[in-house]
Design a protein around this motif. Structure first.
Motif, mmCIF file in Angstrom:
data_model
loop_
_atom_site.group_PDB
_atom_site.id
_atom_site.type_symbol
_atom_site.label_atom_id
_atom_site.label_comp_id
_atom_site.label_asym_id
_atom_site.label_seq_id
_atom_site.Cartn_x
_atom_site.Cartn_y
_atom_site.Cartn_z
ATOM 1 N N GLY A 156 0.823 -1.198 0.000
ATOM 2 C CA GLY A 156 0.000 0.000 0.000
ATOM 3 C C GLY A 156 0.858 1.249 0.000
ATOM 4 N N GLU A 157 0.212 2.380 0.061
ATOM 5 C CA GLU A 157 0.933 3.659 0.074
ATOM 6 C C GLU A 157 1.727 3.788 1.363
ATOM 7 O OE1 GLU A 157 -0.307 8.222 -1.210
ATOM 8 O OE2 GLU A 157 -1.808 6.866 -0.381
ATOM 9 N N THR A 158 2.942 4.317 1.269
ATOM 10 C CA THR A 158 3.761 4.529 2.456
ATOM 11 C C THR A 158 3.785 6.017 2.807
ATOM 12 O OG1 THR A 158 5.756 4.668 1.106
ATOM 13 C CG2 THR A 158 5.237 2.531 2.063
ATOM 14 N N PHE A 159 3.925 6.287 4.084
ATOM 15 C CA PHE A 159 3.947 7.659 4.582
ATOM 16 C C PHE A 159 5.146 7.815 5.506
ATOM 17 C CE2 PHE A 159 -0.415 6.330 3.881
ATOM 18 C CZ PHE A 159 -0.917 7.356 3.088
ATOM 19 N N GLY A 160 5.722 9.004 5.509
ATOM 20 C CA GLY A 160 6.872 9.186 6.377
ATOM 21 C C GLY A 160 7.279 10.636 6.528
ATOM 22 N N ILE A 161 8.192 10.846 7.457
ATOM 23 C CA ILE A 161 8.693 12.175 7.777
ATOM 24 C C ILE A 161 9.952 12.446 6.955
ATOM 25 C CG2 ILE A 161 9.689 13.596 9.609
ATOM 26 C CD1 ILE A 161 6.743 13.167 10.002
ATOM 27 N N GLY A 162 10.048 13.640 6.414
ATOM 28 C CA GLY A 162 11.226 14.047 5.664
ATOM 29 C C GLY A 162 11.242 13.473 4.250
ATOM 30 N N ARG A 163 12.080 14.071 3.407
ATOM 31 C CA ARG A 163 12.249 13.612 2.033
ATOM 32 C C ARG A 163 13.731 13.667 1.663
ATOM 33 N NH1 ARG A 163 7.855 12.443 3.231
ATOM 34 N NH2 ARG A 163 5.863 12.901 2.177
ATOM 35 N N ILE A 164 14.121 12.857 0.691
ATOM 36 C CA ILE A 164 15.470 12.926 0.152
ATOM 37 C C ILE A 164 15.365 12.797 -1.364
ATOM 38 C CG2 ILE A 164 15.881 10.452 0.562
ATOM 39 C CD1 ILE A 164 18.878 11.252 1.027
ATOM 40 N N GLY A 165 16.008 13.724 -2.069
ATOM 41 C CA GLY A 165 15.920 13.744 -3.518
ATOM 42 C C GLY A 165 17.070 14.542 -4.098
ATOM 43 N N THR A 166 16.956 14.916 -5.358
ATOM 44 C CA THR A 166 18.070 15.584 -6.026
ATOM 45 C C THR A 166 17.649 16.894 -6.669
ATOM 46 O OG1 THR A 166 17.626 14.303 -8.038
ATOM 47 C CG2 THR A 166 19.275 13.431 -6.514
ATOM 48 N N LEU A 167 18.603 17.807 -6.756
ATOM 49 C CA LEU A 167 18.430 19.030 -7.516
ATOM 50 C C LEU A 167 18.676 18.726 -8.992
ATOM 51 C CD1 LEU A 167 20.495 21.394 -5.195
ATOM 52 C CD2 LEU A 167 17.995 21.276 -5.342
ATOM 53 N N SER A 168 18.262 19.617 -9.856
ATOM 54 C CA SER A 168 18.460 19.402 -11.299
ATOM 55 C C SER A 168 19.936 19.456 -11.681
ATOM 56 C CB SER A 168 17.673 20.439 -12.099
ATOM 57 O OG SER A 168 18.090 21.753 -11.764
ATOM 58 N N ALA A 169 20.745 20.127 -10.870
ATOM 59 C CA ALA A 169 22.185 20.222 -11.139
ATOM 60 C C ALA A 169 22.914 20.447 -9.824
ATOM 61 C CB ALA A 169 22.477 21.369 -12.102
ATOM 62 N N THR A 170 24.189 20.130 -9.801
ATOM 63 C CA THR A 170 24.968 20.377 -8.589
ATOM 64 C C THR A 170 25.188 21.878 -8.425
ATOM 65 O OG1 THR A 170 27.057 20.177 -9.790
ATOM 66 C CG2 THR A 170 26.179 18.175 -8.757
ATOM 67 N N MET A 171 25.382 22.290 -7.179
ATOM 68 C CA MET A 171 25.710 23.686 -6.893
ATOM 69 C C MET A 171 26.535 23.742 -5.625
ATOM 70 S SD MET A 171 22.175 25.344 -5.346
ATOM 71 C CE MET A 171 21.247 25.183 -6.860
ATOM 72 N N LYS A 172 27.217 24.838 -5.416
ATOM 73 C CA LYS A 172 27.972 25.009 -4.181
ATOM 74 C C LYS A 172 27.011 25.164 -3.012
ATOM 75 C CE LYS A 172 32.174 27.087 -6.096
ATOM 76 N NZ LYS A 172 33.076 28.267 -6.063
#
Length: 371
Positions: free
Chosen positions: A240-256
């Motif tokens: 089933g659908e999962t739920f949770g605290i916080g997210r982790i993902g990526t930007l479209s490009a690296t940056m300082k």
């Protein structure tokens, strides 16, 4: 005819989005002060319920305040009108303003606070940082005379059954023949007492989320013609659908890191922030948790985050992050104010804007100044 909304109608809409069972045990979500049944014409969304926010609500003739942070966390042992809390409660009750809170359940909900932050910052391909719960799924099968198939199938779907991904009204039907003998005292829709009856029936099968089972069954019983409705419920191992605290993902490009800080400041309206790490380090994979997320620094590191965005980092936890090489942007707890506009837009989509007015609070609840 213009519809009249009650507070509870608004609560149901929010809880379909952010079910109360997603909240942590220590949290206090839902109705805080007021009534389920009072008519509501004007709603105000706020991050916190401070006295200044209540004064704004009184001035603007608000019926219902929807807050992210609960007004009442701990049991109230006394209402002292000489204290801020006492004055707030007195003003709310005197002016018949209801307060409702959606806190950690709105943090964990899909499309909730952490997804709002990701959307604004451009964090894509994201996953849950730490899971709170996973939805349980069931199959429900009901046997219906051919004359009432459409009514029963519609009742099942309208009460939340049959959702698979981006599809609704998903069912499977099988033709068959049902038998039954009405005994003494029965009041059968079809057949006669003490006579075996054969009826052409259709078996309707569909999937249903655990929290919708009661509503679906009640819908079936209401639409079904039989005095006694035959149905089966089977637990499923489907994910089933999962739920949770916080997210982790990526930007479209690296940056300082320093450029990311400026991006966070401008996008989330943060005048100043605290940063841990090398400002020239290039980052792309972002972990983010609105509010106080310091206890998840090890998880963010374990999941490969280049940087962690959260609020309320304490000194020694900040040192731990620094020593393990995890850059952290402490943007402050107040970044959760993104929920105001997003919740307004959500409610406007779900409710008729001609019948109810929804606004966001203009009062700042950020306690810190930077000098």
């Amino acid at each position: 005819m213009k519809r009249e909304y009650k507070n509870n109608d608004i609560f149901h809409v929010i809880e379909n989005w952010a079910p109360k069972h997603l909240a942590y045990e220590w949290d206090n979500v839902g109705l805080q002060i007021g009534s389920y049944n009072k008519t509501v014409k004007k709603v105000m969304i706020t991050l916190d319920v401070l006295e200044s926010v209540v004064d704004e609500a009184i001035e603007k003739n608000i019926d219902l305040i929807i807050a992210h942070h609960p007004l009442l966390f701990n049991p109230v042992k006394r209402i002292n009108l000489d204290t801020p809390q006492g004055r707030i409660i007195h003003k709310l009750l005197t002016n018949q303003i209801t307060v409702y809170a959606a806190h950690t359940n709105l943090d964990a909900a899909n499309g909730g606070v952490n997804d709002m932050l990701c959307d604004l910052l451009g964090i894509a391909s994201r996953e849950i940082l730490t899971e709170v719960s996973s939805q349980k799924l069931y199959k429900i099968a009901v046997y219906v005379p051919t004359t009432h198939v459409d009514q029963v199938r519609s009742a099942m779907s309208e009460n939340g059954a049959g959702h698979i991904g981006n599809y609704s009204h998903c069912t499977f039907q099988t033709n068959g023949q049902g038998t039954f003998k009405p005994l003494e005292g029965a009041a059968p829709y079809i057949g006669a007492e003490n006579e075996l009856e054969f009826v052409d029936e259709i078996k309707i099968e569909t999937i249903v989320k655990e929290e919708r089972i009661t509503k679906v069954i009640n819908g079936i019983i209401g639409a079904h013609p039989y005095e006694e409705v035959a149905y089966d419920i089977f637990p499923l191992k489907n994910q089933g659908e999962t739920f949770g605290i916080g997210r982790i993902g990526t930007l479209s490009a690296t940056m300082k890191l320093r450029d990311l800080c400026e991006h966070v400041k401008s996008t989330l309206d943060v005048p100043n922030m605290r940063v841990i790490g090398d400002l020239d380090k290039r980052v792309r994979k972002i972990a983010i948790l609105g509010g106080s997320g310091e206890k998840y620094i090890h998880l963010a590191r374990q999941k490969g985050a280049d940087v962690y965005i959260t609020g309320d980092m304490s000194f020694h936890v900040a040192q731990d992050a620094w020593q393990m090489g995890l850059p952290v942007i402490d943007a402050g707890h107040n970044i959760e104010k993104v929920m105001k506009q997003a919740t307004k837009l959500f409610l406007e989509k779900e409710l008729n804007k001609d019948w109810i007015e929804i606004i966001t609070s203009e009062t700042s609840t950020e306690p810190f100044q930077f000098i």
